[in-house]
Scaffold this motif. Sequence first.
Motif, PDB file in Angstrom:
ATOM      1  N   GLU A   1      33.700  46.425  40.716  1.00  0.00           N
ATOM      2  CA  GLU A   1      33.850  44.994  40.923  1.00  0.00           C
ATOM      3  C   GLU A   1      33.501  44.297  39.620  1.00  0.00           C
ATOM      4  O   GLU A   1      32.510  44.615  38.983  1.00  0.00           O
ATOM      5  CB  GLU A   1      32.933  44.507  42.050  1.00  0.00           C
TER       6      GLU A   1
ATOM      7  N   VAL B   1      36.802  39.171  38.829  1.00  0.00           N
ATOM      8  CA  VAL B   1      38.216  39.200  39.202  1.00  0.00           C
ATOM      9  C   VAL B   1      38.833  37.810  39.128  1.00  0.00           C
ATOM     10  O   VAL B   1      39.941  37.646  38.603  1.00  0.00           O
ATOM     11  CB  VAL B   1      38.396  39.807  40.611  1.00  0.00           C
TER      12      VAL B   1
ATOM     13  N   THR C   1      39.398  36.833  35.548  1.00  0.00           N
ATOM     14  CA  THR C   1      40.457  37.635  34.943  1.00  0.00           C
ATOM     15  C   THR C   1      41.834  37.130  35.358  1.00  0.00           C
ATOM     16  O   THR C   1      42.720  36.948  34.509  1.00  0.00           O
ATOM     17  CB  THR C   1      40.297  39.110  35.341  1.00  0.00           C
TER      18      THR C   1
ATOM     19  N   VAL D   1      42.537  35.815  45.202  1.00  0.00           N
ATOM     20  CA  VAL D   1      41.265  36.422  44.794  1.00  0.00           C
ATOM     21  C   VAL D   1      40.083  35.486  45.052  1.00  0.00           C
ATOM     22  O   VAL D   1      38.972  35.959  45.282  1.00  0.00           O
ATOM     23  CB  VAL D   1      41.277  36.908  43.320  1.00  0.00           C
TER      24      VAL D   1
ATOM     25  N   ASP E   1      37.043  36.770  47.180  1.00  0.00           N
ATOM     26  CA  ASP E   1      35.684  36.663  46.668  1.00  0.00           C
ATOM     27  C   ASP E   1      34.786  35.921  47.657  1.00  0.00           C
ATOM     28  O   ASP E   1      33.645  36.337  47.901  1.00  0.00           O
ATOM     29  CB  ASP E   1      35.702  35.951  45.315  1.00  0.00           C
TER      30      ASP E   1
END
Length: 86
Positions: free
Chosen positions: A15, A18, A21, A69, A73
Amino acid sequence: MAKWTPKHEAPEPLEGPVVATITGGTILWFVLFLVQLPFYGWFSDHGHTWWIWTCLAGGALGLIGVWYVRGRDAALKRAAAATPAD
């Protein structure tokens, strides 16, 4: 033929940041689109307009990725908060 069986368990998935990114990649796609836009005539003359539209599509798909994402998350954080700490 013998069935393949793993010799050890798979490692836990890594992890990382993310959301950051995917957001960075999305911004990069939009920047590439904007940088190439003034040269549309050159791209059109050489049959490469798909380069410009690929960057726009990458940015648009990146927005969907950011939405996904961020939700993932948030769900992981909710699940971690609901699980009692050991």
